[in-house]
Design a protein around this motif. Sequence first.
Motif, mmCIF file in Angstrom:
data_model
loop_
_atom_site.group_PDB
_atom_site.id
_atom_site.type_symbol
_atom_site.label_atom_id
_atom_site.label_comp_id
_atom_site.label_asym_id
_atom_site.label_seq_id
_atom_site.Cartn_x
_atom_site.Cartn_y
_atom_site.Cartn_z
ATOM 1 N N SER A 1 -2.228 -7.107 26.066
ATOM 2 C CA SER A 1 -3.399 -6.985 27.325
ATOM 3 C C SER A 1 -4.541 -6.446 26.420
ATOM 4 O O SER A 1 -5.466 -6.750 26.735
ATOM 5 N N GLN B 1 -4.699 -9.000 37.501
ATOM 6 C CA GLN B 1 -4.062 -7.709 36.929
ATOM 7 C C GLN B 1 -2.685 -8.176 36.335
ATOM 8 O O GLN B 1 -2.445 -7.549 35.268
ATOM 9 N N THR C 1 -11.312 -7.716 35.711
ATOM 10 C CA THR C 1 -11.275 -8.083 34.251
ATOM 11 C C THR C 1 -11.901 -9.453 34.063
ATOM 12 O O THR C 1 -11.411 -10.513 34.356
ATOM 13 N N LEU D 1 -8.713 -7.042 27.025
ATOM 14 C CA LEU D 1 -9.569 -5.922 27.338
ATOM 15 C C LEU D 1 -10.633 -5.875 26.497
ATOM 16 O O LEU D 1 -11.629 -5.441 26.751
ATOM 17 N N VAL E 1 -3.096 -9.736 32.968
ATOM 18 C CA VAL E 1 -3.369 -8.609 31.913
ATOM 19 C C VAL E 1 -2.103 -8.076 31.487
ATOM 20 O O VAL E 1 -1.954 -8.320 30.260
ATOM 21 N N VAL F 1 -13.560 -7.951 27.677
ATOM 22 C CA VAL F 1 -14.232 -7.849 29.163
ATOM 23 C C VAL F 1 -15.692 -7.806 28.820
ATOM 24 O O VAL F 1 -16.108 -6.949 28.206
#
Length: 512
Positions: free
Chosen positions: A36, A26, A13, A40, A29, A43
């Motif tokens: 999250s 993670q 990420t 996302l 995230v 990214v």
Amino acid sequence: RSSIAQRILDGETLIVYDGQLLKIPQSWVDAHPGGSLALLHFVGRDASDEIQAYHSEHALKLIKRYSVGTVETDEHGSWEALVPPIMTGWIRKPASNGTKEWYNESSTFVPLEGTTDILLVKRDDFGVEKGPTLSNLTPSPTSLSLKAQADHSAAYKLLHKRIVDAGLYKTPYLTGYGPEVLRYTMLAGLSAYAYYKNWLMTSAALLGFTWHQLVFAAHDLGHMGVTHDWTFDRLIAILIADWIGGLSIGWWVHNHNVHHLVTNHPSHDPDIQHIPFFAISPSFFFNLWSSYYKRIMPFDAFSKFLISLQHRIFYVVLALARFNLYRNSYVFLVQSAFDKKRARGGRWTWWLEVAGIAFFWCWFGSVLYGCGSWKKAFMYLLVSHIAASPVHVQIVLSHFSMSTADLGPVESFPHRQLRTTTDVICPPSLAFVHGGLHLQVTHHLFPRLPRHNLRKASMLVKEFAQEQGLVYAEFGFAEGNSEVVGVLRGVAEQVGIVGRVAGAEVKEVIER
Ligand SMILES: [Zn+2]
Ligand SMILES: [Zn+2]
């Protein structure tokens, strides 16, 4: 850039911030207080403007610890954006052995060749790859000028500094929230008085007006726009939203952050995803996938029927919208019951919310019970909920008539917000009716800014927009309403047309 793209394809990420490459583990995230999806959607992109708008000075210092180096930039000093995997339907899911692997939750659909719009539709199981490929990350050629986007972004950073320097992040407790608290207490007190006098419908309307006003306070707190301290703001917000209003603030913040970051994207912004009741763009005719709700929004016979009437039933549906908020709230609380990863609040906010909602149904239940008959109780329920509904009109006025196009990952934060959001013009004396949200454009650019300072800030934003050649959209209240109804009518009429033409011709209709 190509090595960063490869690392993203390998599952990292990676987000660009202030010329640095951030590698988000993670665990973060999953734990990110803003959810999250907020990460996302960025990214492979430069999220500097969004990160600065949404985080306190203290959080900004902590963010740098995820830096793993610097990135190369183009001749305008900008990072050349990649398309985040979630935008093409790819997410990371736990595999059977506990590690995360790529999962294709939906397929992409490009409604018009040669545009940057990417919509998501039901997954096509035939020939699904094991993970996203370089072509997923590569943006389509853009019609935007990269130099202009870089200029907007640089000017936005200066604008933010001017707003900080003008002291507009300082909350005016006495002059701003003083009258608010007085208003809430007066409305609630009058409602209770009317109830004891057995003027039930007056009491119900006043209770609805109280909720209506409190929603705006919960909104400010959900954005950390009052004390600017997560714990304090969240505690007060739970008291207002859950204990007094019966709604989950956790759900609302989770939903609202996504709305703010991918505003008006048909596949990603939950605030415009209202199938079967409303569709503000013909894109919704394609059974779109919602990356927020994680489900298809079916454009079936029932939706077709309702949407062909949407401009007529608009106000009726909005009047009853609060009932839908209960459903969304409780679904969220059930789904997050076993979510132990949150960095902020962790378990205590969940328990406090659940206790608050139980408390709400106790007190509101006994109010209804005390009405004397089920008919009176039903009317009390209906009137109080309808009286609280103008907030929904406010929310849709800010976005429903604005662009729902996807201009790709190279679009700058200020450009996107000004394109998708509009203000409602209103005199300062009536600002409380809108809860300050009529200044939605400035609110979207500076979401943590205390509500009572938005008017001053909006003057600076208007100067910025003019200098940058951007449109700061604003409508009068009546004009704004007719714009929205006009958009709904336009889409409703297209439902009829689509019904008459065969599948292959559908695209042509959309182009018109
Ligand atoms: Zn908004
Ligand atoms: Zn907001």
